[in-house]
Motif scaffolding. Structure first.
Motif, short mmCIF file in Angstrom:
data_model
loop_
_atom_site.label_atom_id
_atom_site.label_comp_id
_atom_site.label_asym_id
_atom_site.label_seq_id
_atom_site.Cartn_x
_atom_site.Cartn_y
_atom_site.Cartn_z
N GLY A 58 -25.13 11.12 34.41
CA GLY A 58 -25.48 9.74 34.92
C GLY A 58 -24.31 9.15 35.48
O GLY A 58 -23.32 9.51 35.33
N THR A 59 -24.71 7.96 36.26
CA THR A 59 -23.71 7.33 36.81
C THR A 59 -23.86 5.95 36.20
O THR A 59 -24.77 5.45 35.83
CB THR A 59 -23.97 7.46 38.39
OG1 THR A 59 -25.05 6.73 38.56
CG2 THR A 59 -23.71 8.71 38.89
N ARG A 80 -25.44 -1.02 35.50
CA ARG A 80 -26.37 -0.09 35.95
C ARG A 80 -26.42 1.21 35.64
O ARG A 80 -25.34 2.00 36.34
CB ARG A 80 -26.54 -0.35 37.69
CG ARG A 80 -27.78 0.22 38.21
CD ARG A 80 -28.12 0.20 39.55
NE ARG A 80 -28.27 -1.24 39.92
CZ ARG A 80 -28.48 -1.67 41.22
NH1 ARG A 80 -28.16 -0.91 42.12
NH2 ARG A 80 -28.60 -3.00 41.22
N SER A 82 -27.88 4.97 35.35
CA SER A 82 -28.74 5.71 35.80
C SER A 82 -28.55 7.15 34.97
O SER A 82 -27.63 7.96 35.46
CB SER A 82 -28.52 6.17 37.40
OG SER A 82 -28.55 4.83 37.98
N ARG A 84 -29.90 10.82 33.95
CA ARG A 84 -30.67 11.83 34.38
C ARG A 84 -30.64 12.97 33.11
O ARG A 84 -29.62 13.50 32.69
CB ARG A 84 -30.30 12.69 35.51
CG ARG A 84 -30.08 11.82 36.93
CD ARG A 84 -29.43 12.88 37.86
NE ARG A 84 -28.12 12.72 37.84
CZ ARG A 84 -27.27 11.99 38.12
NH1 ARG A 84 -27.65 10.52 38.56
NH2 ARG A 84 -25.83 12.30 37.76
N GLN A 115 -32.01 -3.79 31.49
CA GLN A 115 -30.57 -3.73 31.82
C GLN A 115 -29.74 -4.07 30.90
O GLN A 115 -30.21 -4.57 29.70
CB GLN A 115 -30.82 -5.28 32.86
CG GLN A 115 -29.35 -5.37 33.66
CD GLN A 115 -29.22 -6.60 34.50
OE1 GLN A 115 -30.21 -7.47 34.41
NE2 GLN A 115 -28.34 -6.85 35.27
#
Length: 404
Positions: A58-59, A80, A82, A84, A115
């Motif tokens: 992820g980032t 944020r 992200s 995976r 969030q």
């Protein structure tokens, strides 16, 4: 940052219980205990596989609501994330924070709002890293756990706190203009050009055509040296003035840095052009009414530490004495105070965090207005104001009540 163990306390207990069951089964010949021990081992191994086997990547991007975080100021950090993975895991997230900022940077994942965000408060000035983001997941039985790092760190700059200070009573231009300082910087006044009669040898590019048409003779532009009120703030960073505290912050030096920032910003707001230097002569910042100048000074002050030796103040001031001169130092004895000369400044203010006996009396004959700098920066500034010098603490409080 300590790494979490692969097994939780419950998982470690399951392994110990399984081992005990196997030993008891051999001693007592109880087949049930053998099956129970094997079951506990199998559940623990299965839990480790369930938690550790899935591949995740992820980032992380972080956004801080303020570019510069002031000491004691609160700001919001929005993330944020992200992720995976084959399926969305459930667990707890935590953002790693340095000791220089405080905040509750943790919560459940995935969040109900979708969030990730939290509040941070500046504690200590400097440039500090935030991150990485940690995601901790546990199997349904609570036997095994996995903590994985995601994303890179991001730096946050914590700048010194700027306090609101009382107006300075002495203004440039007082005393019949003896406090006036001159500056050849262009663009400071309303009109720094005046025409004069052309003299052979003047450049034709300097001809003032409007004045020539008005006067009926050739006129050229003459740059006037304009009056520009200047102020100088000097931060004494000499290592011998401050307590050596290693990685720990020195409260006295932190108060000095905060006063340096507060005095510079305050004088700029009063209309002065302000130069901020240290006692080695290094320029820390220049304030000429621009917001970028203020931010640049605060960033520079976020990184200063005690170092080096002090130069003579007269050499730092140079040939043109300023109007207000603010000198901030640490430990000051009587001998050093007697050698400290304001170099012709119109309003010299001397602040010391640790005045030794006789230091104030040795400095005052040179024109210094001396005040002790403690935890209250605004109060120390008021103590040094011209109309309050020589008053007792009770009289100062009374004067404050009257002015209020």
């Amino acid at each position: 940052m300590p790494r979490r163990r692969m097994l939780t306390l419950r998982g470690t207990g399951a392994l110990i219980a399984g081992t005990g069951c196997l030993v008891a089964a051999n001693l007592l010949g109880a087949v049930v205990l053998l099956y129970l021990g094997i079951l506990l081992f199998a559940l623990t191994i299965l839990a480790v596989i369930v938690v550790r086997a899935p591949r995740r990547s992820g980032t992380v991007t972080r956004q801080i609501s303020t570019d510069l975080l002031t000491v004691s100021e609160t700001s919001r950090v929005s993330l944020r994330f992200s992720l995976r993975a084959l399926r969305v895991p459930r667990g707890l997230w935590r953002d790693v924070l340095p000791d220089a900022v405080s905040g509750d940077a943790a919560g459940e994942y995935p969040p109900e709002t979708g969030q990730l965000s939290y509040l941070i408060t500046g504690v200590r000035r400097g440039v500090w890293p935030i991150g990485p983001l940690l995601l901790r997941t546990v199997d349904p039985f609570g036997l095994a756990q996995r903590e994985q790092e995601f994303g890179e760190t991001r730096t946050v700059t914590v700048v010194p706190e700027v306090f609101t200070l009382s107006p300075l009573a002495v203004r440039v231009g007082a005393a019949g203009g003896t406090a006036q300082t001159s500056s050849s910087r262009l663009g400071q006044g309303s009109d720094n050009l005046s025409p004069r009669v052309y003299i052979p040898g003047d450049s034709m590019r300097r001809i003032h055509w409007r004045a020539t048409a008005h006067r009926g003779q050739l006129m050229v532009r003459q740059e006037e040296e304009e009056s520009s009120p200047d102020a100088l703030v000097v931060l004494d960073r000499s290592a011998g003035r401050w307590s050596a505290s290693g990685d720990q912050a020195d409260p006295a030096f932190e108060a000095a840095v905060s006063l340096c920032a507060s005095a510079a910003v305050h004088l700029m707001q009063e209309g002065y052009g302000v130069d901020v230097i240290d006692t080695t002569g290094a320029l820390l910042g220049t304030l000429r009414g621009h917001e970028d100048d203020r931010d640049g000074l605060l960033v520079a002050l976020a990184l200063v530490t005690p170092r080096g030796e002090a130069r003579d103040l007269a050499s730092l001031v140079g040939g043109t004495p300023p109007g207000p001169l603010v000198y901030i130092t640490g430990r000051l004895d009587e001998e050093d105070a007697a050698l400290l000369r304001p170099a012709g400044a119109a309003a010299p203010l001397l602040f010391t965090t640790d005045p030794q006996p006789g230091a104030a009396k040795a400095a005052e004959p040179h024109g210094w207005r001396v005040a002790t700098l403690g935890d209250d920066v605004a109060e120390a500034w008021e103590d040094a104001l011209p109309e309050r010098v020589g008053l007792t603490p009770a009289e100062r409080r009374g004067a404050g009540d009257v002015s209020a």
